[in-house]
Design an enzyme around this catalytic site. Sequence first.
Site, mmCIF file in Angstrom:
data_model
loop_
_atom_site.group_PDB
_atom_site.id
_atom_site.type_symbol
_atom_site.label_atom_id
_atom_site.label_comp_id
_atom_site.label_asym_id
_atom_site.label_seq_id
_atom_site.Cartn_x
_atom_site.Cartn_y
_atom_site.Cartn_z
ATOM 1 C CG HIS A 86 -55.265 96.698 77.986
ATOM 2 N ND1 HIS A 86 -55.017 95.816 76.956
ATOM 3 C CD2 HIS A 86 -56.607 96.823 78.023
ATOM 4 C CE1 HIS A 86 -56.165 95.438 76.400
ATOM 5 N NE2 HIS A 86 -57.145 96.042 77.022
ATOM 6 C CG ASP A 221 -51.950 94.149 76.422
ATOM 7 O OD1 ASP A 221 -51.954 94.140 77.665
ATOM 8 O OD2 ASP A 221 -52.691 94.874 75.742
ATOM 9 C CB SER A 651 -59.044 93.227 76.455
ATOM 10 O OG SER A 651 -58.667 93.998 75.370
HETATM 11 N N1 ARG Z 1 -57.156 99.123 72.190
HETATM 12 C C1 ARG Z 1 -57.181 98.117 73.183
HETATM 13 C C2 ARG Z 1 -58.570 98.069 73.846
HETATM 14 O O1 ARG Z 1 -59.470 98.677 73.402
HETATM 15 C C3 ARG Z 1 -56.076 98.252 74.161
HETATM 16 C C4 ARG Z 1 -56.131 99.448 75.052
HETATM 17 C C5 ARG Z 1 -55.034 99.587 76.058
HETATM 18 N N2 ARG Z 1 -53.790 100.071 75.519
HETATM 19 C C6 ARG Z 1 -53.454 101.371 75.375
HETATM 20 N N3 ARG Z 1 -52.316 101.663 74.811
HETATM 21 N N4 ARG Z 1 -54.224 102.366 75.772
HETATM 22 O O2 ARG Z 1 -58.810 98.014 74.991
HETATM 23 N N1 ASP Z 2 -58.743 96.297 73.529
HETATM 24 C C1 ASP Z 2 -60.119 95.890 73.693
HETATM 25 C C2 ASP Z 2 -60.439 95.516 75.134
HETATM 26 O O1 ASP Z 2 -59.869 96.042 76.049
HETATM 27 C C3 ASP Z 2 -60.472 94.830 72.734
HETATM 28 C C4 ASP Z 2 -61.032 95.402 71.473
HETATM 29 O O2 ASP Z 2 -61.717 96.425 71.526
HETATM 30 O O3 ASP Z 2 -60.827 94.777 70.438
HETATM 31 O O4 ASP Z 2 -61.352 94.788 75.413
#
Ligand code: ARG
Ligand code: ASP
Length: 716
Positions: A86, A221, A651
């Site tokens: 991502h 990921d 991330s």
């Molecule tokens: N929750 C994670 C973060 O805050 C991953 C986000 C990307 N993935 C998604 N399915 N949108 O960045």
């Molecule tokens: N998914 C998040 C990021 O992109 C990490 C988190 O918020 O825990 O940095």
Amino acid sequence: MIRNRLLLTGLILLVFTSLFAKEGMWIPTLLNKYNIEEMKQMGFKLTAEDIYSVNQVSMKDAVVIFGGGCTGELISDQGLLITNHHCGFDAIQNHSTVEHDYLTNGFWAKNHQEELPNPQLSVRFLDRMDDVSEKVLAGSEGKPQDSIPAIILRNSKRITTEASQKGRFEAVVQPLFYGNQYFLYVYQVFEDVRLVGAPPTSIGKFGGDTDNWMWPRHTGDFSLFRIYANKDNQPAKYSAGNVPYKPKKFFKISLKGVHPEDFTMVYGYPGRTQEFLPSQAISQIMEQGDPDKIKIRDMKLSLLAADMDKDPKVRIQYASKYATTSNAWKKWQGEVKGLKRLNAVNTKQNFENEFKAWVAAERDRKNRYSEVLPNFDKLYAQLAPYAKAYDYYGEIVQRGTDLFTAVAILESLESRWAKLKPEDQALALKSVQQRLADHFKEYNRATDEKVFAALIPMYYNDLDPRFLPEDFKALMSKTSTEKLINTLYRKSIFSDSIKLTALMTDLDLKKLKTISEDPAFILFRSLKNFYEKNVESNYTSIQKQIDGNLKTYVAGIMKMHEGRPLWADANKSLRVAYGKVEGFEPMDGVIYDYYTTVDGIMQKDNPAIYDYNVPQALRDLYHKKDYGRYGENGKMNVCFTASNHTTGGNSGSPVIDANGNLIGVNFDRSWEGTMSDLMFDPDRCRNISLDIRYALFIIDKLAGAKDLIDEMVVVN
Ligand code: ARG
Ligand code: ASP
């Protein structure tokens, strides 16, 4: 009996949580003071110098800021870097077309020549960091409050100019503890970063937005990039003649796997936490800010999803926008839930009472801190209506619709144009053309029209009329949505990519006049001007007073905590979080294990659901149980949870074992713990990482990219 037992566990927990903090994102240069001892007790085998050193090579030399908001780490002596899928998503998407759909099919460069350059992408290595509080605050003692920011700015400027060594480095001074401390960060920036490999989205984003923020998780990921340098191993703009960068340090990869209670450390660039906010702020976030933003995005996301489901072209176009919009939307929902469960407002109030008692105990403290808490009452009450208008403007006018995004590209230029020199006009036109081209690549008129028709009425209906300009109120009070679309959306040149692109082959005053008479342009400018004058200026001025008050409040808390560890909120600077591998209990009657396997991917497999459509190649490997040296007991591990305190920006961060080897790549948190940006709960806050063995398995067995594996140093 039960009572006694409860009491006992309560006591043990208390001792235990204070012994193994879990909470916190620590500044690497300050680890020796409090943390190293604790880390060692938890199993860490190395020293503070191994983590961060200016005198010798250390782990910090293998960790980078990846792009604008992620972390990445070096995993070979040839500049190979791993981060999340991502985090590489934009790059992968930019190289994807319907014919070469790397999002769907994955991408693997067979050799260096096939690695794909990314003009917008750079990585930053931290050269050094220093506490510069004294230098930054020099000359500010005894000066009137409102003159201090200028002094701080001047001092910081001097420090960064010197540290940048005429542009060799990028230097920034950043406040910690709301300006009670300042640190200098000096970075080396590499701008030639090429895409090496990415699994198909059905692996790299398996579970998609359905599983996002959730456990159990089965997302592969990760993506691979390579940093290129000039012949002297120095940063250079992209050039075909650049060569793979030779890093000072890279992580060895451990295939040992993770087990409960194992020490883990996350080393990266967390973006923002706000652990010191007072109860009033927490209640405003829970009651107003989060629910408002969730409501607006509910609407937008359902409209985007409907169109993306119908048309593969729209799916690609809106993939990145959808993911970004849904990511925060889902987090806010978990955050509100978590704060409620923690009784966060109450918890904060209890702390504020302790603070009050501490202040009351001494005369000096009374003089300095006694107004701080009553000030918060006043200030947050003043802020509330402006904060609402601020959120609505951001969510709807600024980021809500493609139509207004296109207008915004030209709006500021229109007022500056006549004052620009001809050569600057040419440059500005070129930049507008590029931005519009990028914009329209990810634009579908029919989709955005629906979004516009839904969001603009929300702005009108939900906001206090005093925050809306007269012309907008007049328009909305007598126009139906259908009419709004017919007379505004469809009439506007900004909704028509072909016409607008054709018009923009050159630019002069006459064309700008035509543009400024466009109905969408007129409406956008009116909303923007009114907002800037009546909302933003007030919002900013109250927020400034709040920040000033927070500075005093936090200074008090620091005094109150003297001799005990206190960590500064995340601010996109390098931090260490440490914890251990463990599962958790998300709710009554449910216990979550700490790891997932490919078996779980197969259990979710469903070709009819986009997010759960497992690629055939992975099904085949599963049926053959062909996991090679990456499997464990006939299973292939995919993700694991641990109690490291992380946030957005973490991330892609390396997850490191007790010996300093790479065991995982951090990519998310559990939904039940997303309030950790405001309040941490050691029982429910878990970071979610990709098991590095799964990444290697995909690279080796699915992609057949043995060369990449050979580049890495794998230890058992
Ligand atoms: N929750 C994670 C973060 O805050 C991953 C986000 C990307 N993935 C998604 N399915 N949108 O960045
Ligand atoms: N998914 C998040 C990021 O992109 C990490 C988190 O918020 O825990 O940095």
